[in-house]
Design a protein around this motif. Structure first.
Motif, PDB file in Angstrom:
ATOM      1  N   GLU A   1       0.718  -1.195  -0.103  1.00  0.00           N
ATOM      2  CA  GLU A   1      -0.116  -0.084   0.085  1.00  0.00           C
ATOM      3  C   GLU A   1       0.901   1.215  -0.190  1.00  0.00           C
ATOM      4  O   GLU A   1       0.525   2.202  -0.588  1.00  0.00           O
ATOM      5  N   GLN A   2       2.034   1.213   0.487  1.00  0.00           N
ATOM      6  CA  GLN A   2       2.706   2.388   0.901  1.00  0.00           C
ATOM      7  C   GLN A   2       3.378   2.868  -0.723  1.00  0.00           C
ATOM      8  O   GLN A   2       3.586   3.843  -1.047  1.00  0.00           O
ATOM      9  N   THR A   3       4.034   1.644  -1.301  1.00  0.00           N
ATOM     10  CA  THR A   3       4.998   1.858  -2.365  1.00  0.00           C
ATOM     11  C   THR A   3       4.090   1.722  -3.709  1.00  0.00           C
ATOM     12  O   THR A   3       4.325   2.361  -4.842  1.00  0.00           O
TER      13      THR A   3
END
Ligand code: ZN
Length: 177
Positions: free
Chosen positions: A75-77
């Motif tokens: 989800e972050q990258t």
């Protein structure tokens, strides 16, 4: 049979090498005893093989249903990562399928050859059955040299041994299904 033994069978090695190359045997050996999935980076490091090569092998295995993956998004990258798994049951099934046919072919060959005498010249151009040898007055249809009968006992024995070996290994593989 313990599942780890499956890779010691010559049929399994031959199969994996045929569908995905020699390194595939090592890769499957490393991966199939893991309870969790694995990543391509992990395998590349462990086997000391280029990651592109690992991916190529995995794709070839995937094509035959021997390897499968799960895609998860970070989800972050926003990048996806792939967790792979090997399917030993599928390996056993595919080998059983093709080798059962192979045995059938070999048995037909044995059946055919045991009833026939074949002839060949000393140049070994061709093996011809008796009827053909008579037709050509025992002269090679290709080179014209004298045709002699061939002792096919050795060949028959080899084929029978092969059938025996395959049958033995298939019995072992069946335990993986
Ligand atoms: Zn000849």
């Amino acid at each position: 049979m313990k599942k780890s033994k499956m890779l010691e069978l010559s049929l399994t090695k031959e199969f994996l090498e045929n569908i995905a190359g020699k390194e595939a045997i090592k890769l499957v050996g490393f991966c199939k005893n893991k309870n969790k999935g694995f990543t391509d980076e992990e395998v590349a490091k462990k086997l000391n093989v280029k990651i592109t090569e690992v991916r190529a092998i995995l794709n070839r295995l995937h094509y035959r249903g021997v390897a499968c993956y799960q895609k998860t998004k970070n989800e972050q990258t926003g990048w996806y990562s792939y967790t792979w798994e090997i399917k030993p049951k599928r390996i056993a099934e595919l080998i059983l399928e093709s080798q059962t046919e192979e045995i059938d072919k070999l048995e037909k060959k044995v059946d055919f050859e045991k009833d026939y005498v074949f002839f060949s010249c000393k140049e070994k151009c061709d093996n011809v059955p008796f009827e053909v040898a008579v037709q050509y007055q025992f002269k090679c249809p290709r080179c014209g040299k004298k045709l002699n009968s061939i002792d096919n006992k050795k060949r028959l024995k080899e084929m029978k041994n092969q059938i025996e070996l395959i049958t033995k290994e298939l019995k072992q593989l069946q335990k993986n299904i």
